[in-house]
Motif scaffolding. Sequence first.
Motif, PDB file in Angstrom:
ATOM      1  N   LEU A 314      29.052 -55.651  53.077  1.00 48.21           N
ATOM      2  CA  LEU A 314      27.823 -55.709  53.876  1.00 48.21           C
ATOM      3  C   LEU A 314      26.657 -55.327  52.965  1.00 48.21           C
ATOM      4  O   LEU A 314      26.513 -54.165  52.566  1.00 48.21           O
ATOM      5  CB  LEU A 314      27.917 -54.761  55.069  1.00 48.21           C
ATOM      6  N   LEU A 315      25.833 -56.311  52.638  1.00 44.76           N
ATOM      7  CA  LEU A 315      24.780 -56.131  51.632  1.00 44.76           C
ATOM      8  C   LEU A 315      23.413 -55.983  52.291  1.00 44.76           C
ATOM      9  O   LEU A 315      23.019 -56.796  53.140  1.00 44.76           O
ATOM     10  CB  LEU A 315      24.768 -57.329  50.681  1.00 44.76           C
ATOM     11  N   ASP A 316      22.709 -54.948  51.888  1.00 44.77           N
ATOM     12  CA  ASP A 316      21.335 -54.706  52.344  1.00 44.77           C
ATOM     13  C   ASP A 316      20.445 -55.855  51.867  1.00 44.77           C
ATOM     14  O   ASP A 316      20.341 -56.132  50.675  1.00 44.77           O
ATOM     15  CB  ASP A 316      20.852 -53.374  51.751  1.00 44.77           C
ATOM     16  N   ALA A 317      19.810 -56.542  52.836  1.00 43.30           N
ATOM     17  CA  ALA A 317      18.908 -57.647  52.491  1.00 43.30           C
ATOM     18  C   ALA A 317      17.477 -57.328  52.921  1.00 43.30           C
ATOM     19  O   ALA A 317      16.708 -58.222  53.286  1.00 43.30           O
ATOM     20  CB  ALA A 317      19.383 -58.946  53.138  1.00 43.30           C
ATOM     21  N   SER A 318      17.110 -56.052  52.870  1.00 49.80           N
ATOM     22  CA  SER A 318      15.726 -55.683  53.160  1.00 49.80           C
ATOM     23  C   SER A 318      14.839 -56.120  52.001  1.00 49.80           C
ATOM     24  O   SER A 318      15.315 -56.349  50.882  1.00 49.80           O
ATOM     25  CB  SER A 318      15.612 -54.179  53.391  1.00 49.80           C
ATOM     26  N   GLY A 373      19.055 -57.153  57.619  1.00 47.25           N
ATOM     27  CA  GLY A 373      17.668 -56.848  57.262  1.00 47.25           C
ATOM     28  C   GLY A 373      16.898 -56.430  58.492  1.00 47.25           C
ATOM     29  O   GLY A 373      17.180 -55.383  59.062  1.00 47.25           O
ATOM     30  N   HIS A 374      15.953 -57.300  58.954  1.00 44.36           N
ATOM     31  CA  HIS A 374      15.071 -56.949  60.069  1.00 44.36           C
ATOM     32  C   HIS A 374      15.723 -57.289  61.409  1.00 44.36           C
ATOM     33  O   HIS A 374      16.724 -57.998  61.459  1.00 44.36           O
ATOM     34  CB  HIS A 374      13.740 -57.682  59.921  1.00 44.36           C
ATOM     35  N   ASN A 375      15.111 -56.791  62.482  1.00 43.79           N
ATOM     36  CA  ASN A 375      15.664 -57.039  63.818  1.00 43.79           C
ATOM     37  C   ASN A 375      14.996 -58.198  64.539  1.00 43.79           C
ATOM     38  O   ASN A 375      15.381 -58.550  65.662  1.00 43.79           O
ATOM     39  CB  ASN A 375      15.548 -55.790  64.688  1.00 43.79           C
ATOM     40  N   THR A 376      13.962 -58.769  63.932  1.00 45.22           N
ATOM     41  CA  THR A 376      13.284 -59.901  64.567  1.00 45.22           C
ATOM     42  C   THR A 376      13.178 -61.046  63.567  1.00 45.22           C
ATOM     43  O   THR A 376      13.143 -60.822  62.344  1.00 45.22           O
ATOM     44  CB  THR A 376      11.860 -59.505  65.017  1.00 45.22           C
ATOM     45  N   PRO A 377      13.122 -62.299  64.038  1.00 47.88           N
ATOM     46  CA  PRO A 377      13.265 -62.657  65.451  1.00 47.88           C
ATOM     47  C   PRO A 377      14.689 -62.405  65.929  1.00 47.88           C
ATOM     48  O   PRO A 377      15.625 -62.443  65.138  1.00 47.88           O
ATOM     49  CB  PRO A 377      12.923 -64.141  65.476  1.00 47.88           C
ATOM     50  N   SER A 455      11.108 -57.261  55.786  1.00 44.86           N
ATOM     51  CA  SER A 455      12.438 -56.919  56.283  1.00 44.86           C
ATOM     52  C   SER A 455      12.688 -55.431  56.147  1.00 44.86           C
ATOM     53  O   SER A 455      12.503 -54.858  55.067  1.00 44.86           O
ATOM     54  CB  SER A 455      13.530 -57.675  55.505  1.00 44.86           C
ATOM     55  N   GLY A 456      13.147 -54.813  57.230  1.00 42.75           N
ATOM     56  CA  GLY A 456      13.497 -53.406  57.201  1.00 42.75           C
ATOM     57  C   GLY A 456      15.003 -53.217  57.176  1.00 42.75           C
ATOM     58  O   GLY A 456      15.777 -54.178  57.222  1.00 42.75           O
ATOM     59  N   THR A 457      15.414 -51.956  57.089  1.00 42.21           N
ATOM     60  CA  THR A 457      16.823 -51.628  56.908  1.00 42.21           C
ATOM     61  C   THR A 457      17.461 -51.301  58.258  1.00 42.21           C
ATOM     62  O   THR A 457      17.718 -50.145  58.585  1.00 42.21           O
ATOM     63  CB  THR A 457      16.976 -50.456  55.931  1.00 42.21           C
ATOM     64  N   TYR A 458      17.735 -52.333  59.047  1.00 37.35           N
ATOM     65  CA  TYR A 458      18.375 -52.154  60.350  1.00 37.35           C
ATOM     66  C   TYR A 458      19.885 -52.102  60.157  1.00 37.35           C
ATOM     67  O   TYR A 458      20.620 -53.032  60.477  1.00 37.35           O
ATOM     68  CB  TYR A 458      17.970 -53.278  61.299  1.00 37.35           C
ATOM     69  N   THR A 459      20.343 -50.961  59.644  1.00 40.31           N
ATOM     70  CA  THR A 459      21.743 -50.811  59.252  1.00 40.31           C
ATOM     71  C   THR A 459      22.704 -50.995  60.424  1.00 40.31           C
ATOM     72  O   THR A 459      23.764 -51.621  60.288  1.00 40.31           O
ATOM     73  CB  THR A 459      21.964 -49.440  58.602  1.00 40.31           C
ATOM     74  N   LEU A 497      29.721 -51.056  52.402  1.00 41.37           N
ATOM     75  CA  LEU A 497      28.300 -51.120  52.715  1.00 41.37           C
ATOM     76  C   LEU A 497      27.495 -50.793  51.456  1.00 41.37           C
ATOM     77  O   LEU A 497      27.653 -49.720  50.874  1.00 41.37           O
ATOM     78  CB  LEU A 497      27.963 -50.133  53.834  1.00 41.37           C
ATOM     79  N   VAL A 498      26.654 -51.740  51.025  1.00 38.07           N
ATOM     80  CA  VAL A 498      25.791 -51.544  49.860  1.00 38.07           C
ATOM     81  C   VAL A 498      24.348 -51.510  50.362  1.00 38.07           C
ATOM     82  O   VAL A 498      23.838 -52.511  50.880  1.00 38.07           O
ATOM     83  CB  VAL A 498      25.972 -52.675  48.824  1.00 38.07           C
ATOM     84  N   THR A 499      23.679 -50.366  50.235  1.00 37.28           N
ATOM     85  CA  THR A 499      22.313 -50.239  50.744  1.00 37.28           C
ATOM     86  C   THR A 499      21.406 -49.629  49.684  1.00 37.28           C
ATOM     87  O   THR A 499      21.835 -48.782  48.897  1.00 37.28           O
ATOM     88  CB  THR A 499      22.291 -49.378  52.020  1.00 37.28           C
ATOM     89  N   ASP A 500      20.150 -50.071  49.690  1.00 41.11           N
ATOM     90  CA  ASP A 500      19.213 -49.565  48.683  1.00 41.11           C
ATOM     91  C   ASP A 500      18.138 -48.679  49.286  1.00 41.11           C
ATOM     92  O   ASP A 500      17.187 -48.296  48.609  1.00 41.11           O
ATOM     93  CB  ASP A 500      18.554 -50.737  47.930  1.00 41.11           C
ATOM     94  N   GLY A 501      18.267 -48.363  50.576  1.00 41.23           N
ATOM     95  CA  GLY A 501      17.235 -47.522  51.173  1.00 41.23           C
ATOM     96  C   GLY A 501      17.710 -46.846  52.442  1.00 41.23           C
ATOM     97  O   GLY A 501      18.794 -47.106  52.944  1.00 41.23           O
ATOM     98  N   GLN A 502      16.863 -45.970  52.965  1.00 45.70           N
ATOM     99  CA  GLN A 502      17.179 -45.248  54.188  1.00 45.70           C
ATOM    100  C   GLN A 502      16.887 -46.132  55.401  1.00 45.70           C
ATOM    101  O   GLN A 502      16.062 -47.039  55.345  1.00 45.70           O
ATOM    102  CB  GLN A 502      16.346 -43.967  54.272  1.00 45.70           C
ATOM    103  N   TYR A 503      17.584 -45.822  56.486  1.00 42.11           N
ATOM    104  CA  TYR A 503      17.383 -46.599  57.707  1.00 42.11           C
ATOM    105  C   TYR A 503      16.413 -45.935  58.675  1.00 42.11           C
ATOM    106  O   TYR A 503      16.239 -46.413  59.807  1.00 42.11           O
ATOM    107  CB  TYR A 503      18.718 -46.879  58.407  1.00 42.11           C
ATOM    108  N   ASP A 504      15.769 -44.840  58.276  1.00 41.78           N
ATOM    109  CA  ASP A 504      14.790 -44.179  59.129  1.00 41.78           C
ATOM    110  C   ASP A 504      13.740 -45.187  59.592  1.00 41.78           C
ATOM    111  O   ASP A 504      13.289 -46.042  58.809  1.00 41.78           O
ATOM    112  CB  ASP A 504      14.081 -43.051  58.357  1.00 41.78           C
ATOM    113  N   THR A 505      13.313 -45.027  60.871  1.00 47.23           N
ATOM    114  CA  THR A 505      12.352 -45.880  61.591  1.00 47.23           C
ATOM    115  C   THR A 505      12.947 -47.233  61.972  1.00 47.23           C
ATOM    116  O   THR A 505      12.319 -47.999  62.703  1.00 47.23           O
ATOM    117  CB  THR A 505      11.051 -46.128  60.794  1.00 47.23           C
TER     118      THR A 505
END
Length: 846
Positions: A314-318, A373-377, A455-459, A497-505
């Motif tokens: 599962l790759l972070d695409a933010s 990545g993001h939650n929208t659309p 794109s945000g980090t909607y983990t 899970l590979v992530t490059d950032g925090q999921y805060d907000t």
Amino acid sequence: MKRLNLIGSWKRLGVQAGLLTGLGLAFFGNSEQPAMALDPMDCPSEGECTFLKPNILVILDYSSSMNEKFGDDDKTRWVAAKEAIDNLLQTDNEFFDKNANFALMRFGHDPSANPGSTIACDISDPKITDGQAVDAWWYDTEGNDKAFYPCAGDDVQATLAAIPPPCGGMVTGIGTWTKGALDRAKSLIAQSKADHPSDMDGRFYGILAMSDGKWTSQPGTMTLTPASEDPALTAGTLFNDDKVPTYFVYFGDQGDVAAKNASDKIAMAGGTGQAILAANPVELVTALTDVLTDIKNSVQVPQCAPGLPRFMVLLDASSSMLNVMGAFGKEGETGWDQARSALAGANSIFDIEVNMGKNDAEDLIHLGLAVFGHNTPAPGEQKILVDYGPCRRDNFDWALDPNSSCTAPGCTNPWGGPAITWTFKDGSVEDPPGFDDQTLSHMPKCAGAGFCSGSGTYTHLGLQRIKTNLVAYHQDASTNPNAQFPTNADTVYANILVTDGQYDTYSTDAQVQAELQAIYNTPGLNKKVITYVIGFGDGLDSPAAILQLKKMACWGSGGTFAGNMCNGGQFDYFDANTQEQLEAAFKEILETQGFDPCCQFNDCSVAPEPTTSKPDDKCNPNEPDTCPENNICELVEGSYDCVLDPNTCNGKEIDPGEQCDGAEFGGATCESLGYDGGTLACSDTCQFDLSGCTQVPPPVCDGVALDPGEQCDGANLGGATCESQGFVGGTLACTDTCMFDTSMCDDGPSTDTVGPTTDTDGETTGPGTTTGAGTSTSAGTSTSAGTGGATDTGTDTDTDSATGGVDDEGCGCAVEESVEGKARGLLGTLFGLGLAGFMRRRRRAA
């Protein structure tokens, strides 16, 4: 070539595992090469396997018609059959040798109903006795424990290489008693089952029968009669009562409708559909491989596949994955580029050595790829790019390649900076790449100016997506009888899970915790599903980021997190600030996986993506490191493949892919390569030059017995006469080199009277012409050199042309060139050009 369909109690899978696609790459050459024994460390023994190795019996026609030509290069059917079996045992990294038990039996007619009868012209050892000769068997029949011979393919090859042509090369003398062979096979299989009672019904038995002509009666005097001698009767009993399928490969005259129909009848009764037809040596090799691939997919894959782990990355695409130090990154410097390389480039996750270093991960671990990545659309950017499967390197590489999603006007240069609008595609629709399974491209959003955003980090949404996919995938693979790779309750699943950032907000702790714990406790599985967590990049070194990574690692491995401590968790997170550290994290996660050594049925160096109908690229010309040392990536027959760098042949040491180099031969000599003597040389392409080697000396011509390769020896003519050689009469002699001397034979035409022929049911079928020693019902009469001038006016006493008609001893027979002997084969030379000499190669760096 017809696709096989094994029916009955075995699962039929919709995969051919790439074996046929990579056929030309997998074979080494002809059977004259010395057999190479497997390294004992590379030979899984019966006791190591979680399943029982299949027992496969090859039944090979040893009738004299096997000496007919079968290709434009004068190769006989006998030679082509030996080479096809020999190559089969070598192909696909000796898969069939390692993972199945092979036995070999030859068959011909039985000249006498009395026990112990042999055929006069048979010079093989052991001789065809009572219609058969068992040359290699699955196990030690004399041993107390009746142990199976492990990886005995080299012994089968050596035995096969030593068997001379039927009747020393004559085209008459041995008929085709197929039912006798199947009856003997039935008896031998029954004995094997009795000798191994602990097998119960867990071991697969299968028969691969190969023939070039119609079946005959026991003494070889009647063709396709009587009905009691129909081998389909025994094939039906074997399949219906003993659950033993019979595959039938027919490689005789393709214009012989009766022979093909009889072959189809045997295959149908044996539960394998129609017979497989082969008109030339290349098709014969393909036919045998098709049979064994069907057995592999129907028997071994269902037993092995559930034990192969499934890992979803599962790759972070933010958007931050495209930025470096707060600005749009250059090509090769971004986290996205480095993650793509670690997942699909040289030394990637696919190249990690597992199974105690015996295999690459891509061969034994089914890898999938997802992004978030993001939650929208709505419903959001999370999606499965590549579902679980082996050999998915090419799919990963294409899915994450910026060029795959760059289409004008939204994108003209994927490295031109924001704003970029990506166009996502399906690689199973786009051709190229033309993948067999759905493969979706994806890139992080790149809006804004100067740096990418959007794109945000909607983990938790990414975790939710892979959870849903796992449940659906397992439901299908565990219940669908046609699942490509079956699973069961013991199948191991895991996520990375590979992530490059925090999921805060973007996500809350509660949302992420709920998804990770739900994945860990996936219902219907006996083993927990662990999610390994890798913090990728130097932006995760803050205390808050570290705490978040520790929480996810704790929840993902079955623990609860409270008071900055994990209770019950099995793993901590992995810290990877660079691509090298990311690769090291992948390695640490995968290399501890355990595997059944007998479940090595994927070889991704031969078939980059299973079941493909077109060649996939095996390397990337833009990434030289995707090829082994001393190889370069070049276009070969429509796809990119690793080939030996011409600069490697430099007159120094022998490099991979070279047989020699200058004066270096690695100890090889003309004698070690099977020649009598001479001087071995090295070509400009660093391959052996055999022009200075002398051939093996001619057969022993000692005036006594007929030796292999001799037509005659002194006064011993093996029953041959001028008439059997196509002359009217005269005296046949023998030369000093033990070849027939026809100088004293009388020339003269044989006369054929043509009239309408009548089948045994009395229907007139058209003009009938005698073409050989066999007789047939005809409204006219015919005189044939094949019977020494005898006039044929009798009823249905049709004989197999191989026996010459009436001599139960099989010799002293005569035959003209039959219709079956004309226009045999088309592409014999292509076998040598298209298959021989190619070596299997690995794509990973050496």
